[in-house]
Design an enzyme around this catalytic site. Sequence first.
Site, mmCIF file in Angstrom:
data_model
loop_
_atom_site.group_PDB
_atom_site.id
_atom_site.type_symbol
_atom_site.label_atom_id
_atom_site.label_comp_id
_atom_site.label_asym_id
_atom_site.label_seq_id
_atom_site.Cartn_x
_atom_site.Cartn_y
_atom_site.Cartn_z
ATOM 1 N N LYS A 13 -5.795 -18.189 -11.477
ATOM 2 C CA LYS A 13 -4.884 -19.261 -11.047
ATOM 3 C C LYS A 13 -5.674 -20.437 -10.495
ATOM 4 O O LYS A 13 -5.384 -21.605 -10.790
ATOM 5 C CB LYS A 13 -3.930 -18.741 -9.954
ATOM 6 C CG LYS A 13 -2.948 -17.707 -10.456
ATOM 7 C CD LYS A 13 -2.307 -16.917 -9.318
ATOM 8 C CE LYS A 13 -1.734 -15.616 -9.861
ATOM 9 N NZ LYS A 13 -1.416 -14.623 -8.823
ATOM 10 N N LYS A 68 -12.857 -6.975 -0.444
ATOM 11 C CA LYS A 68 -12.754 -8.376 -0.891
ATOM 12 C C LYS A 68 -13.681 -9.289 -0.088
ATOM 13 O O LYS A 68 -13.885 -10.443 -0.426
ATOM 14 C CB LYS A 68 -11.308 -8.860 -0.801
ATOM 15 C CG LYS A 68 -10.375 -8.077 -1.750
ATOM 16 C CD LYS A 68 -8.932 -8.554 -1.638
ATOM 17 C CE LYS A 68 -7.966 -7.699 -2.413
ATOM 18 N NZ LYS A 68 -7.835 -8.090 -3.825
ATOM 19 N N LYS A 114 -5.918 -14.049 -0.616
ATOM 20 C CA LYS A 114 -5.686 -12.734 -1.216
ATOM 21 C C LYS A 114 -5.407 -11.762 -0.087
ATOM 22 O O LYS A 114 -5.533 -12.117 1.082
ATOM 23 C CB LYS A 114 -6.914 -12.284 -2.011
ATOM 24 C CG LYS A 114 -8.242 -12.422 -1.236
ATOM 25 C CD LYS A 114 -9.451 -12.075 -2.082
ATOM 26 C CE LYS A 114 -9.899 -13.159 -3.023
ATOM 27 N NZ LYS A 114 -9.743 -12.825 -4.403
ATOM 28 N N ARG A 115 -5.036 -10.519 -0.435
ATOM 29 C CA ARG A 115 -4.877 -9.512 0.612
ATOM 30 C C ARG A 115 -6.170 -9.382 1.411
ATOM 31 O O ARG A 115 -7.263 -9.566 0.877
ATOM 32 C CB ARG A 115 -4.511 -8.155 -0.022
ATOM 33 C CG ARG A 115 -3.118 -8.057 -0.587
ATOM 34 C CD ARG A 115 -2.056 -8.271 0.454
ATOM 35 N NE ARG A 115 -2.048 -7.237 1.469
ATOM 36 C CZ ARG A 115 -1.115 -6.296 1.604
ATOM 37 N NH1 ARG A 115 -0.084 -6.275 0.778
ATOM 38 N NH2 ARG A 115 -1.167 -5.392 2.560
ATOM 39 N N THR A 145 -6.497 -11.841 -10.136
ATOM 40 C CA THR A 145 -5.715 -12.795 -10.935
ATOM 41 C C THR A 145 -5.656 -14.133 -10.204
ATOM 42 O O THR A 145 -5.486 -15.176 -10.831
ATOM 43 C CB THR A 145 -4.278 -12.281 -11.176
ATOM 44 O OG1 THR A 145 -3.772 -11.765 -9.937
ATOM 45 C CG2 THR A 145 -4.240 -11.203 -12.230
ATOM 46 N N HIS A 186 -5.083 0.254 -12.045
ATOM 47 C CA HIS A 186 -5.409 -1.010 -11.377
ATOM 48 C C HIS A 186 -6.453 -0.881 -10.291
ATOM 49 O O HIS A 186 -6.703 -1.842 -9.566
ATOM 50 C CB HIS A 186 -4.156 -1.616 -10.730
ATOM 51 C CG HIS A 186 -3.112 -2.026 -11.714
ATOM 52 N ND1 HIS A 186 -3.016 -3.312 -12.212
ATOM 53 C CD2 HIS A 186 -2.119 -1.331 -12.291
ATOM 54 C CE1 HIS A 186 -1.993 -3.379 -13.041
ATOM 55 N NE2 HIS A 186 -1.430 -2.184 -13.114
HETATM 56 C C1 F58 Z 1 -4.575 -5.034 -7.958
HETATM 57 N N1 F58 Z 1 -4.068 -3.857 -7.330
HETATM 58 C C2 F58 Z 1 -6.073 -5.019 -8.100
HETATM 59 N N2 F58 Z 1 -2.580 -2.732 -6.015
HETATM 60 O O1 F58 Z 1 -6.680 -4.828 -6.835
HETATM 61 C C3 F58 Z 1 -6.516 -6.329 -8.710
HETATM 62 O O2 F58 Z 1 -7.893 -6.324 -8.947
HETATM 63 C C4 F58 Z 1 -5.779 -6.559 -10.025
HETATM 64 O O3 F58 Z 1 -6.031 -7.832 -10.520
HETATM 65 C C5 F58 Z 1 -4.284 -6.409 -9.835
HETATM 66 O O4 F58 Z 1 -3.986 -5.166 -9.249
HETATM 67 C C6 F58 Z 1 -3.531 -6.514 -11.136
HETATM 68 O O5 F58 Z 1 -4.085 -5.686 -12.093
HETATM 69 C C7 F58 Z 1 -3.032 -3.920 -6.501
HETATM 70 O O6 F58 Z 1 -2.499 -4.982 -6.245
HETATM 71 C C8 F58 Z 1 -1.601 -2.584 -5.120
HETATM 72 O O7 F58 Z 1 -1.173 -3.518 -4.486
HETATM 73 C C9 F58 Z 1 -1.037 -1.193 -4.919
HETATM 74 C C10 F58 Z 1 0.408 -1.263 -4.532
HETATM 75 C C11 F58 Z 1 0.981 0.075 -4.193
HETATM 76 C C12 F58 Z 1 0.171 0.846 -3.192
HETATM 77 C C13 F58 Z 1 -1.280 0.910 -3.575
HETATM 78 C C14 F58 Z 1 -1.861 -0.455 -3.902
#
Ligand code: F58
Length: 823
Positions: free
Chosen positions: A670, A564, A558-559, A666, A367
Amino acid sequence: MNREDSIFFSDQIDHKLKNLRDKFYYHLEYSMVKDITTIKVRDIYQALALSIRDNLIEKWLRTDYEYYKGNHKIVNYLSMEFLVGRLMIDSLNSLGILEEASELVKELNYSLSDIEELEPDMGLGSGGLGRLAACFLDSLATHNYPAMGYGIRYEFGIFKQLIRQGYQVEEPDNWLRTNNPWEIKRPEITYRIKFGGRVERHDRVDGKTLFYWVDTEDLMAVAWDIPVLGYRTNNVNTLRLWQAQGTDIFDFEYFNNGDYIKAVEKKNISENLSKVLYPNDNFHLGKVLRLKQEYFFVSATLQDIFTNFKKHTSDYNRIPEKVAIQLNDTHPALAIPELMRILIDQERLEWDKAWAITQNTIAYTNHTVLPEALEKWGYDLLKELLPRHLQIIEEINLHLLNRVNSIYPGNMYKLKTMSIIEEGEIKHVRMANLCVEGSHSVNGVAKLHSEIIKKKIFKDFYELYPEKFNNKTNGITQRRWLDNCNKSLANYITSLIGDDWKKDLFELKKLEQYYDNDQVLNQLQEHKLHNKKELAKRIYKLTGIRVNPNSLFDVQVKRMHEYKRQLLNILHIIYLYNQIKDNPDADWTPRTIIFSGKAAPSYFVAKNIIKLIDAVGVKINSDLEVNDLLKVVFIPNYSVSLAEIIIPAADLSEQISTAGFEASGTGNMKLALNGALTLGTLDGANVEMREEFGEENIYIFGLKAEEVAKMKQEGYNPEGYYNSNPNLKRVIDMIRSNYFNSNEPGIFQPILDTLLKKGDYFMVLEDFQAYCDINHTISDDFKNTKLWYNKVLLNIARCGKFSSDRTIHEYAKDIWGLEQIKV
Ligand code: F58
């Protein structure tokens, strides 16, 4: 079937409570123990939730039985995060009893939304990865795929974000404080989890070597099950979350010394393991407790999978035929050595056989390409915590390196980059390399991202195993993200094209026939305005800021992360503010710019950006000269339930990451599905959104991924942009001169430093002008209502590809070999 023959106890009851109403009043009295004089609104929520649960339990038991009896292949989705949100409305809608429930609570003078507000979000995830897992569970159940989700039952999910004087403050999310009616504790499903100890080696006379993992410190994992309802289907899958519990055998040493309290304390310490979710996003912290969480969850899950598998056969060669394991990023990577350990040490299989089974069972999704997010664990830490696993990892690595060496003799570079063990002063284990080596499938989450994986981060592995690599573009569930969160638009769409889109989003294509229909376009505008008014009320309630529902609602939710580029957005806001001030009487398009998102508690720059947004907002929102033309809002505590209010109200969706950095996104999907036009870079799934929507219906700007990479290589000079672009210079100089923070001078210096002193890694200054230019076009287009809603309609109509149903069908066919089993 005769009632005596039935295996289900409910078939023995003559007078089942038939309808929701009976169940509801039953629970108010017998479960909540309340009468009309003592009832509280929370009791209504609980009683309704319990009634819904009753409604699905028969289906749930029958699903379990059917999957077991048919001995069907099952996919096990292993994820450290499931960002589920609320369950009540979704469940009512899936069961087709939303109206009934609404009428029911009316009898007690409440609306369903009053009741819904009482449900805490199940916030067991930090961002896109966790929400994707939740969307996948929804699609799997809806399309009748036998599936289990496995994760951790964190006592505290993602923290609650407060904004005090513009600064983010974190508070614990105590979501289990009130009874959670959706979960069922299964004390009988409890497994022992081992840590530490040492490995004993026994060389037998027949030449075989056996390994025993002994003297371990143990704890227990207890299962809690949450039903996962499919939409209008009888299949109910299970999300099984593990909670840590101390063993009942307390520490003997303390016991024998008579220190009973110390012995019990030790038990408490083990129970901390599943207490809290790590809230970082795209960053690997490397904390011991996190590693323990990862192994704890993997070990419990594999024991559970084995228990179920063994009900049918002990022919382990058949595991890949019956079991698929999908790793949601590298967090469950220890499943690879754990599966090997079980097969070799416990079931006594030969290495090669065990390895073939492991590889054929496990698949891995990546991811992120951010190097700081890739997990690598200290070699010594692994050795201490999981000594046998480390041995197995070394053996896997030896096989890998031998293979690399035989194909590319003497190529030290390949050996070095492909090795699972990273040598150096401090040795590390690279979890991503382990996952690629141990899986039969490696996928990225959007086309561009999957290409970057093949060409960059796993280039050498791709050369070695091209057949493993594939793409599965992410998707979202239209049930939650349109039907439930934007009911009025959903119903309107249904009135035009029927409701088949709820299970097949490609059906939305039928909306294209209304492309030029003024009445339909007007209706789309009406629904949007309605949602914007609702959001305006919420904004006022949460922030005290009044916004104009007729302005363009420009949304970035978003985060908070530098890649970003919320910073690019805020720089543009300052630019726009200057433009309006310089020329207040021009024909401006009024805008409300809305931000929401959490920063990782230890991510200083991201928190500083929140403060900057707040400071700029305070200045602009109180400037009577710009009044209704420009407003800046930061809505605190972004969550699934807040997203469900913001997203339906957006006109513009900001997806402006530095190209090549956002794996997919994502939120972009939405927002488009809810009729927001996208302003984005050619990054992640934006690329495919442009393909689907048509380039005239999306606002794309900025450097492309290859250009970013090239410019970085050739040398990028942010100062040059600052010096040559007067508008940009003015914006930066305002920040530098404490224009927005006169009472806290200097606080934004770290942000300026990232842009000018530290090389502007995310190329904000490079893309600034292009971003301003395209925003200009957007403001012009928004004034032309018909043109705007033409685009909105085409965006919605062409969202079919972005359903998680499509994604799940692709995983099922290409990776898992999974069949749909209708119960
Ligand atoms: C996200 N990753 C991607 N990681 O940033 C985003 O582009 C993508 O759409 C999404 O995954 C789904 O595929 C993400 O959310 C985390 O939050 C991890 C969680 C655990 C620690 C490291 C980051």
